[in-house]
Design a protein around this motif. Structure first.
Motif, PDB file in Angstrom:
ATOM      1  N   TYR A  35       0.846  -1.206   0.000  1.00 18.74           N
ATOM      2  CA  TYR A  35       0.000   0.000   0.000  1.00 18.74           C
ATOM      3  C   TYR A  35       0.880   1.254   0.000  1.00 18.74           C
ATOM      4  O   TYR A  35       0.571   2.247  -0.665  1.00 18.74           O
ATOM      5  CB  TYR A  35      -0.938  -0.007   1.215  1.00 18.74           C
ATOM      6  N   ARG A  36       1.986   1.186   0.746  1.00 22.68           N
ATOM      7  CA  ARG A  36       2.916   2.318   0.770  1.00 22.68           C
ATOM      8  C   ARG A  36       3.520   2.549  -0.622  1.00 22.68           C
ATOM      9  O   ARG A  36       3.703   3.684  -1.059  1.00 22.68           O
ATOM     10  CB  ARG A  36       4.043   2.054   1.770  1.00 22.68           C
ATOM     11  N   ALA A  37       3.848   1.451  -1.319  1.00 19.76           N
ATOM     12  CA  ALA A  37       4.452   1.573  -2.651  1.00 19.76           C
ATOM     13  C   ALA A  37       3.475   2.224  -3.630  1.00 19.76           C
ATOM     14  O   ALA A  37       3.871   3.096  -4.420  1.00 19.76           O
ATOM     15  CB  ALA A  37       4.873   0.192  -3.156  1.00 19.76           C
ATOM     16  N   ASP A 127      -5.912  -6.903   7.225  1.00 15.59           N
ATOM     17  CA  ASP A 127      -7.043  -7.759   6.826  1.00 15.59           C
ATOM     18  C   ASP A 127      -6.548  -9.139   6.398  1.00 15.59           C
ATOM     19  O   ASP A 127      -7.168  -9.801   5.583  1.00 15.59           O
ATOM     20  CB  ASP A 127      -7.781  -7.115   5.639  1.00 15.59           C
ATOM     21  N   ILE A 128      -5.401  -9.561   6.903  1.00 10.50           N
ATOM     22  CA  ILE A 128      -4.826 -10.831   6.447  1.00 10.50           C
ATOM     23  C   ILE A 128      -5.702 -11.995   6.943  1.00 10.50           C
ATOM     24  O   ILE A 128      -6.093 -12.864   6.171  1.00 10.50           O
ATOM     25  CB  ILE A 128      -3.354 -10.995   6.907  1.00 10.50           C
ATOM     26  N   GLY A 129      -6.026 -11.985   8.235  1.00 16.13           N
ATOM     27  CA  GLY A 129      -6.849 -13.067   8.794  1.00 16.13           C
ATOM     28  C   GLY A 129      -8.308 -12.996   8.371  1.00 16.13           C
ATOM     29  O   GLY A 129      -8.992 -14.015   8.322  1.00 16.13           O
ATOM     30  N   ASP A 179      -9.293   5.744  10.779  1.00 18.23           N
ATOM     31  CA  ASP A 179      -9.518   5.569   9.340  1.00 18.23           C
ATOM     32  C   ASP A 179      -9.456   4.094   8.962  1.00 18.23           C
ATOM     33  O   ASP A 179     -10.281   3.601   8.187  1.00 18.23           O
ATOM     34  CB  ASP A 179      -8.460   6.337   8.521  1.00 18.23           C
ATOM     35  N   ASP A 180      -8.478   3.350   9.506  1.00 20.47           N
ATOM     36  CA  ASP A 180      -8.309   1.940   9.134  1.00 20.47           C
ATOM     37  C   ASP A 180      -9.479   1.083   9.664  1.00 20.47           C
ATOM     38  O   ASP A 180      -9.876   0.107   9.046  1.00 20.47           O
ATOM     39  CB  ASP A 180      -6.973   1.376   9.668  1.00 20.47           C
ATOM     40  N   MET A 181     -10.042   1.488  10.831  1.00 19.23           N
ATOM     41  CA  MET A 181     -11.110   0.675  11.428  1.00 19.23           C
ATOM     42  C   MET A 181     -12.503   1.006  10.894  1.00 19.23           C
ATOM     43  O   MET A 181     -13.405   0.194  11.010  1.00 19.23           O
ATOM     44  CB  MET A 181     -11.100   0.827  12.960  1.00 19.23           C
TER      45      MET A 181
HETATM   46  O1   DC Z   1       1.496  -1.526   8.195  1.00 26.67           O
HETATM   47  P1   DC Z   1       1.774  -0.154   7.586  1.00 26.67           P
HETATM   48  O2   DC Z   1       1.763   0.965   8.583  1.00 26.67           O
HETATM   49  O3   DC Z   1       3.000  -0.137   6.739  1.00 26.67           O
HETATM   50  O4   DC Z   1       0.524   0.085   6.601  1.00 26.67           O
HETATM   51  C1   DC Z   1       0.335   1.298   5.901  1.00 26.67           C
HETATM   52  C2   DC Z   1      -1.162   1.497   5.613  1.00 26.67           C
HETATM   53  O5   DC Z   1      -1.602   0.491   4.700  1.00 26.67           O
HETATM   54  C3   DC Z   1      -2.066   1.355   6.831  1.00 26.67           C
HETATM   55  O6   DC Z   1      -2.443   2.612   7.371  1.00 26.67           O
HETATM   56  C4   DC Z   1      -3.268   0.623   6.348  1.00 26.67           C
HETATM   57  C5   DC Z   1      -2.870   0.001   5.054  1.00 26.67           C
HETATM   58  N1   DC Z   1      -2.831  -1.462   5.099  1.00 26.67           N
HETATM   59  C6   DC Z   1      -4.002  -2.123   4.851  1.00 26.67           C
HETATM   60  O7   DC Z   1      -5.033  -1.483   4.674  1.00 26.67           O
HETATM   61  N2   DC Z   1      -4.020  -3.470   4.769  1.00 26.67           N
HETATM   62  C7   DC Z   1      -2.905  -4.188   4.975  1.00 26.67           C
HETATM   63  N3   DC Z   1      -2.954  -5.523   4.880  1.00 26.67           N
HETATM   64  C8   DC Z   1      -1.698  -3.529   5.286  1.00 26.67           C
HETATM   65  C9   DC Z   1      -1.702  -2.151   5.360  1.00 26.67           C
END
Ligand code: DC
Length: 219
Positions: A35-37, A127-129, A179-181
């Protein structure tokens, strides 16, 4: 074997997962780097990351990939190694913004699943699991209080020579949590079958031992 580690920003996922992977002989995959890339490439092309349509339109020309050398992950965009430049507070916020765009999540889905299908991985993310590897043999939800996470991040930034005030770091962490939640697509949440690991009162060694122990128990 697939191990999923999810949790909020700054919970120590990458440090702990990397150490556990080394100890147990897995490949460590940091999905946030993807996502950063994407965010990094959009910014360097002058794309406004709040402009969902513009980000979506750019995706076909963006080819992010992960490479592994000596147990270390490198993230590339169109063949260029951006592993270093994606680690700035600006890219953290931009990555959170692009990760809320459903097309971006779909775009990165296969890259993540392909790596997990072909390797024994400990994969960390949000969201891996829940979405990427719903059948992972072990799922861990790694967390710590926002204040403790901000303290750790401040220390890291100081060590990198780019210190930031605690209040600013805490504010950014709380905003990213929110934001993420609360995003519609694949929000950060604990999978029902994930083990909760709270590292607020643990030092790094203690946290690594906790996570390694959970994985060993379950495998
Ligand atoms: O883990 P990180 O801080 O490098 O992740 C950067 C952003 O990417 C984080 O704010 C949310 C998103 N992200 C995501 O939505 N899903 C993932 N599996 C990993 C990261």
């Amino acid at each position: 074997m697939n191990i999923a580690i999810d949790g909020p920003a700054g919970a120590g996922k990458s440090t702990i997962a990397r150490a556990a992977a080394r100890k147990l002989g897995y490949i460590y995959v940091d999905t946030g780097a993807l996502y950063r890339a994407v965010a990094c490439e959009c910014l360097s092309r002058g794309i406004d990351i709040k402009d969902t349509a513009a980000v979506e339109a750019a995706l076909p020309g963006i080819r992010p990939s992960l490479a592994f050398a000596d147990g270390e992950q490198h993230v590339l965009v169109n063949g260029r190694d951006v592993s270093g430049e994606i680690r700035t507070p600006e890219i953290s916020m931009a990555a959170s913004a692009v990760s809320a765009i459903p097309a971006v999540r779909r775009f990165l889905l296969d890259t993540q699943r392909d790596i997990a299908a072909n390797n024994d991985v400990i994969m960390d993310g949000r969201d891996i699991g829940t979405v990427i590897l719903p059948n992972a043999q072990v799922k861990i939800f790694l967390t710590a209080s926002p204040e403790e996470r901000a303290r750790r991040r401040c220390k890291e930034l100081e060590e990198k020579g780019t210190p930031q005030p605690f209040e600013e770091v805490l504010r950014d962490i709380k905003k990213r949590d929110h934001d993420d939640m609360t995003r519609k697509e694949a929000p950060l949440k604990q999978a029902p079958d994930a083990v909760l690991a709270d590292t607020t009162d643990l030092d790094l060694e203690g946290a690594i031992a906790l996570v390694t122990g959970i994985i060993e128990d379950k495998t």
